[in-house]
Design a protein around this motif. Sequence first.
Motif, PDB file in Angstrom:
ATOM      1  N   SER A 200       0.853  -1.187   0.000  1.00 44.81           N
ATOM      2  CA  SER A 200       0.000   0.000   0.000  1.00 44.81           C
ATOM      3  C   SER A 200       0.887   1.235   0.000  1.00 44.81           C
ATOM      4  N   THR A 201       0.281   2.339  -0.334  1.00 45.33           N
ATOM      5  CA  THR A 201       0.997   3.611  -0.339  1.00 45.33           C
ATOM      6  C   THR A 201       0.545   4.425   0.860  1.00 45.33           C
ATOM      7  N   ALA A 202       1.501   4.951   1.593  1.00 42.88           N
ATOM      8  CA  ALA A 202       1.152   5.765   2.752  1.00 42.88           C
ATOM      9  C   ALA A 202       0.484   7.057   2.275  1.00 42.88           C
ATOM     10  N   ALA A 203      -0.671   7.363   2.847  1.00 46.20           N
ATOM     11  CA  ALA A 203      -1.392   8.571   2.450  1.00 46.20           C
ATOM     12  C   ALA A 203      -0.563   9.821   2.760  1.00 46.20           C
ATOM     13  N   ALA A 204       0.223   9.758   3.811  1.00 49.60           N
ATOM     14  CA  ALA A 204       1.141  10.845   4.167  1.00 49.60           C
ATOM     15  C   ALA A 204       2.423  10.197   4.666  1.00 49.60           C
ATOM     16  N   PRO A 205       3.539  10.906   4.533  1.00 49.89           N
ATOM     17  CA  PRO A 205       4.799  10.311   4.983  1.00 49.89           C
ATOM     18  C   PRO A 205       4.747   9.933   6.464  1.00 49.89           C
ATOM     19  N   PHE A 206       5.297   8.778   6.790  1.00 45.89           N
ATOM     20  CA  PHE A 206       5.334   8.312   8.172  1.00 45.89           C
ATOM     21  C   PHE A 206       6.712   8.602   8.756  1.00 45.89           C
ATOM     22  N   ASP A 207       6.728   9.409   9.801  1.00 39.89           N
ATOM     23  CA  ASP A 207       8.010   9.579  10.499  1.00 39.89           C
ATOM     24  C   ASP A 207       8.131   8.479  11.553  1.00 39.89           C
ATOM     25  N   ASP A 208       9.221   8.486  12.311  1.00 39.01           N
ATOM     26  CA  ASP A 208       9.459   7.414  13.269  1.00 39.01           C
ATOM     27  C   ASP A 208       8.354   7.333  14.327  1.00 39.01           C
ATOM     28  N   ASP A 209       7.878   8.497  14.783  1.00 35.94           N
ATOM     29  CA  ASP A 209       6.830   8.480  15.808  1.00 35.94           C
ATOM     30  C   ASP A 209       5.530   7.893  15.265  1.00 35.94           C
ATOM     31  N   ALA A 210       5.187   8.266  14.035  1.00 34.14           N
ATOM     32  CA  ALA A 210       3.947   7.757  13.441  1.00 34.14           C
ATOM     33  C   ALA A 210       4.039   6.249  13.222  1.00 34.14           C
ATOM     34  N   LEU A 211       5.201   5.786  12.799  1.00 32.65           N
ATOM     35  CA  LEU A 211       5.381   4.350  12.609  1.00 32.65           C
ATOM     36  C   LEU A 211       5.312   3.597  13.928  1.00 32.65           C
ATOM     37  N   ALA A 212       5.918   4.179  14.958  1.00 35.56           N
ATOM     38  CA  ALA A 212       5.884   3.527  16.269  1.00 35.56           C
ATOM     39  C   ALA A 212       4.449   3.398  16.765  1.00 35.56           C
ATOM     40  N   GLU A 213       3.669   4.449  16.536  1.00 34.79           N
ATOM     41  CA  GLU A 213       2.260   4.422  16.953  1.00 34.79           C
ATOM     42  C   GLU A 213       1.485   3.369  16.173  1.00 34.79           C
ATOM     43  N   LEU A 214       1.730   3.313  14.878  1.00 31.48           N
ATOM     44  CA  LEU A 214       1.057   2.326  14.028  1.00 31.48           C
ATOM     45  C   LEU A 214       1.415   0.911  14.467  1.00 31.48           C
ATOM     46  N   LEU A 215       2.690   0.692  14.736  1.00 30.44           N
ATOM     47  CA  LEU A 215       3.140  -0.649  15.119  1.00 30.44           C
ATOM     48  C   LEU A 215       2.575  -1.068  16.467  1.00 30.44           C
ATOM     49  N   ALA A 216       2.524  -0.136  17.406  1.00 29.16           N
ATOM     50  CA  ALA A 216       2.003  -0.476  18.732  1.00 29.16           C
ATOM     51  C   ALA A 216       0.546  -0.907  18.643  1.00 29.16           C
ATOM     52  N   ALA A 217      -0.234  -0.158  17.891  1.00 31.87           N
ATOM     53  CA  ALA A 217      -1.657  -0.497  17.734  1.00 31.87           C
ATOM     54  C   ALA A 217      -1.813  -1.811  16.988  1.00 31.87           C
ATOM     55  N   SER A 218      -0.989  -1.981  15.960  1.00 34.70           N
ATOM     56  CA  SER A 218      -1.052  -3.197  15.143  1.00 34.70           C
ATOM     57  C   SER A 218      -0.702  -4.425  15.976  1.00 34.70           C
ATOM     58  N   ARG A 219       0.347  -4.324  16.773  1.00 37.67           N
ATOM     59  CA  ARG A 219       0.784  -5.478  17.567  1.00 37.67           C
ATOM     60  C   ARG A 219      -0.266  -5.863  18.609  1.00 37.67           C
ATOM     61  N   ALA A 220      -0.866  -4.869  19.228  1.00 36.44           N
ATOM     62  CA  ALA A 220      -1.883  -5.171  20.240  1.00 36.44           C
ATOM     63  C   ALA A 220      -3.077  -5.876  19.599  1.00 36.44           C
ATOM     64  N   ALA A 221      -3.513  -5.373  18.448  1.00 35.90           N
ATOM     65  CA  ALA A 221      -4.658  -5.983  17.766  1.00 35.90           C
ATOM     66  C   ALA A 221      -4.310  -7.378  17.260  1.00 35.90           C
ATOM     67  N   ASN A 222      -3.101  -7.535  16.757  1.00 33.78           N
ATOM     68  CA  ASN A 222      -2.702  -8.835  16.204  1.00 33.78           C
ATOM     69  C   ASN A 222      -2.584  -9.897  17.292  1.00 33.78           C
ATOM     70  N   GLU A 223      -2.115  -9.492  18.448  1.00 35.21           N
ATOM     71  CA  GLU A 223      -2.029 -10.459  19.541  1.00 35.21           C
ATOM     72  C   GLU A 223      -3.412 -10.975  19.914  1.00 35.21           C
ATOM     73  N   ARG A 224      -4.396 -10.086  19.878  1.00 34.52           N
ATOM     74  CA  ARG A 224      -5.761 -10.502  20.223  1.00 34.52           C
ATOM     75  C   ARG A 224      -6.330 -11.470  19.190  1.00 34.52           C
ATOM     76  N   SER A 225      -5.948 -11.292  17.928  1.00 38.46           N
ATOM     77  CA  SER A 225      -6.551 -12.116  16.866  1.00 38.46           C
ATOM     78  C   SER A 225      -5.622 -13.216  16.357  1.00 38.46           C
ATOM     79  N   GLY A 226      -4.473 -13.382  17.012  1.00 32.29           N
ATOM     80  CA  GLY A 226      -3.575 -14.474  16.633  1.00 32.29           C
ATOM     81  C   GLY A 226      -2.886 -14.270  15.301  1.00 32.29           C
ATOM     82  N   ILE A 227      -2.726 -13.026  14.903  1.00 33.67           N
ATOM     83  CA  ILE A 227      -2.056 -12.733  13.634  1.00 33.67           C
ATOM     84  C   ILE A 227      -0.592 -12.392  13.892  1.00 33.67           C
ATOM     85  N   THR A 228       0.268 -12.949  13.065  1.00 30.59           N
ATOM     86  CA  THR A 228       1.686 -12.609  13.100  1.00 30.59           C
ATOM     87  C   THR A 228       2.084 -12.085  11.713  1.00 30.59           C
TER      88      THR A 228
END
Lengths: 79, 151
Positions: B12-40
């Motif tokens: 996918s293409t990022a709608a806006a550039p992701f800096d380190d903070d934005a990526l960290a936020e995305l990853l934190a949310a993604s990891r929490a959701a993935n742990e709940r649904s068993g996705i790796t």
Amino acid sequence: MSQLPLPLRSSGVIWSRVEPGFHVGSRGGDFLGYVERQSDGSYRAHDLRSQTVGDFADLHSATRAVEALECARPTEGAS
Amino acid sequence: MSGDVFTALYTSTAAAPFDDDALAELLAASRAANERSGITGMLLYRRGRFVQVLEGAEHEVRALLERIRADERHGDVRVLLDERIPTRQFADWSMGYQRSAGADEAPPAGFRDTFTDLDDAAGGRVVARAARELSMWFRVRSGQPPIAEDA
């Protein structure tokens, strides 16, 4: 640097560059190994367990060392 | 975390550039959701573009893909590969992350370029191989064997 006797380049082997300095070899969908450029400019060949096959002065020699692993691998069923 | 696993690779293409903070936020949310649904899986961010591998139960992976398609941060979402695999390649990561250096120079003579192959219009085996090359690269960069052993 390793000075292994190397066979001619195997036919059907595909080499891809994933990012600068990281190269992956495969044949028929099966991976053979990979080659990483080192900080000193040499190239380190690895097998599929990340074991070092050897260090080489140039990329071509390193890829041939990985291809040689396939040639030396026992055929399926042999032990 | 083995057995009948469904995996999908999308770009996918990022709608806006992701800096380190934005990526960290995305990853934190993604990891929490993935742990709940068993996705790796793994996430790669390269020149404003995401490449992500998801693996888990098919209904969970497909549901996540739908959420990603609806996410305004992602544009031009394209699923390049979906298939069943015997073993998770990223069993240890709720969402592993690597930032690729990218490459302005052409690959060495006689070498294919993985990211070019990932966009191969013909799809099929070329895209599948490129996806596996990325997977292998990611595992090596993360200190793992290039290919997960079958469970």
